[in-house]
Write a protein that holds these residues in place. Structure first.
Motif, mmCIF file in Angstrom:
data_model
loop_
_atom_site.group_PDB
_atom_site.id
_atom_site.type_symbol
_atom_site.label_atom_id
_atom_site.label_comp_id
_atom_site.label_asym_id
_atom_site.label_seq_id
_atom_site.Cartn_x
_atom_site.Cartn_y
_atom_site.Cartn_z
ATOM 1 N N VAL A 25 0.899 -1.235 -0.196
ATOM 2 C CA VAL A 25 0.191 -0.163 0.038
ATOM 3 C C VAL A 25 1.085 1.198 0.002
ATOM 4 C CG1 VAL A 25 -1.581 1.429 1.403
ATOM 5 C CG2 VAL A 25 -1.881 -1.027 0.997
ATOM 6 N N LEU A 26 1.859 1.212 0.904
ATOM 7 C CA LEU A 26 2.508 2.535 1.028
ATOM 8 C C LEU A 26 3.570 2.686 -0.191
ATOM 9 C CD1 LEU A 26 3.598 2.359 4.892
ATOM 10 C CD2 LEU A 26 1.870 3.887 3.662
ATOM 11 N N THR A 27 4.223 1.687 -0.687
ATOM 12 C CA THR A 27 4.976 1.776 -1.936
ATOM 13 C C THR A 27 4.005 2.409 -2.907
ATOM 14 O OG1 THR A 27 6.435 0.258 -0.912
ATOM 15 C CG2 THR A 27 6.603 0.580 -3.266
ATOM 16 N N ALA A 28 2.913 1.693 -3.318
ATOM 17 C CA ALA A 28 1.927 1.902 -4.296
ATOM 18 C C ALA A 28 1.757 3.534 -4.239
ATOM 19 C CB ALA A 28 0.890 1.220 -4.502
ATOM 20 N N TYR A 29 1.384 4.064 -2.945
ATOM 21 C CA TYR A 29 0.981 5.323 -2.829
ATOM 22 C C TYR A 29 2.132 6.266 -3.197
ATOM 23 C CZ TYR A 29 -1.344 9.387 -0.819
ATOM 24 O OH TYR A 29 -1.846 10.693 -0.553
ATOM 25 N N ALA A 30 3.264 5.827 -2.814
ATOM 26 C CA ALA A 30 4.425 6.735 -3.193
ATOM 27 C C ALA A 30 4.548 6.811 -4.367
ATOM 28 C CB ALA A 30 5.583 6.241 -2.238
ATOM 29 N N LEU A 31 4.296 5.749 -5.332
ATOM 30 C CA LEU A 31 4.997 5.648 -6.595
ATOM 31 C C LEU A 31 3.777 6.642 -7.371
ATOM 32 C CD1 LEU A 31 6.466 4.905 -8.961
ATOM 33 C CD2 LEU A 31 5.242 2.623 -9.141
ATOM 34 N N TRP A 32 2.464 6.414 -6.923
ATOM 35 C CA TRP A 32 1.593 6.976 -7.625
ATOM 36 C C TRP A 32 1.695 8.543 -7.321
ATOM 37 C CZ3 TRP A 32 -3.830 5.675 -9.000
ATOM 38 C CH2 TRP A 32 -4.756 6.649 -9.257
ATOM 39 N N ILE A 92 -5.577 6.707 -2.767
ATOM 40 C CA ILE A 92 -5.646 5.734 -1.746
ATOM 41 C C ILE A 92 -6.502 4.461 -1.996
ATOM 42 C CG2 ILE A 92 -7.011 5.671 0.532
ATOM 43 C CD1 ILE A 92 -6.257 8.683 0.871
ATOM 44 N N PRO A 93 -7.527 4.582 -2.855
ATOM 45 C CA PRO A 93 -8.229 3.103 -3.133
ATOM 46 C C PRO A 93 -7.255 2.393 -4.094
ATOM 47 C CG PRO A 93 -9.414 4.881 -3.920
ATOM 48 C CD PRO A 93 -8.587 5.685 -3.289
ATOM 49 N N ALA A 94 -6.618 3.184 -4.999
ATOM 50 C CA ALA A 94 -5.743 2.141 -5.877
ATOM 51 C C ALA A 94 -4.626 1.532 -4.914
ATOM 52 C CB ALA A 94 -5.060 3.117 -6.875
ATOM 53 N N ALA A 95 -4.200 2.420 -3.900
ATOM 54 C CA ALA A 95 -2.893 1.897 -3.292
ATOM 55 C C ALA A 95 -3.464 0.712 -2.329
ATOM 56 C CB ALA A 95 -2.498 2.828 -2.252
ATOM 57 N N LEU A 96 -4.732 0.738 -1.895
ATOM 58 C CA LEU A 96 -5.242 -0.298 -1.091
ATOM 59 C C LEU A 96 -5.439 -1.439 -1.932
ATOM 60 C CD1 LEU A 96 -7.883 1.847 1.037
ATOM 61 C CD2 LEU A 96 -5.621 0.966 1.791
#
Length: 160
Positions: free
Chosen positions: A89-96, A148-152
């Motif tokens: 979640v955190l890595t995906a959010y950071a990349l986004w 947020i939903p994409a990272a989740l």
């Protein structure tokens, strides 16, 4: 180091996507500031079936959000080596967020706002609307919430 290289690759890929979409600016009209959209409506350039608020518009947005979440999940799992839900979640959010702010600051505020290629015929006199930097910054802030939903979703993909 992996995250840095991944961020650069993602920004390059997104830039190529924007470049391809920009060949016909009217197709991405709803990424333009409201004043330009309104002018394009008076010029008859708006596809009413795809306007914001329409069912097709939101269906496309939700589908893209889910798809991005799945792609991010695979990326952070296989490229970054994330193995837990929260690391995904955190890595995906950071990349986004990296790509989101690159889009807002570089592609929108520097490129879009100053490249005549993005000016739609019939709106050439709307220089102030094309230079509406705040519109792009607000868009990036909204993008952080949409992440947020994409990272989740990405986190779920990581643990599957």
């Amino acid at each position: 180091m992996v995250f840095l290289l991944e961020s650069i690759a993602a920004c390059v890929a997104f830039t190529v996507f924007v470049f391809i979409m920009s060949r016909n600016p009217v197709k991405s009209l709803f990424n333009y500031p409201p004043a330009i959209i309104e002018r394009c409506k008076t010029l008859g350039l708006v596809d009413e079936g795809n306007k914001p608020g329409g069912a097709v518009f939101y269906a496309k947005k939700i589908t893209a959000l889910v798809l991005f979440g799945v792609v991010l999940g695979f990326l952070v799992s296989y490229v970054n080596g994330c193995t837990t839900y929260w690391s995904g979640v955190l890595t995906a959010y950071a990349l986004w967020c990296v790509v989101n702010w690159f889009d807002a600051l570089v592609l929108d505020c520097i490129w879009f706002c100053h490249d005549k290629h993005f000016v739609i015929s019939g709106t050439e006199d709307m220089v102030d609307a094309y230079h509406d930097y705040w519109f792009h910054i607000k868009g990036a802030l909204i993008g952080m919430v949409l992440a947020i939903p994409a990272a989740l979703i990405a986190g779920i993909i990581v643990i599957l």
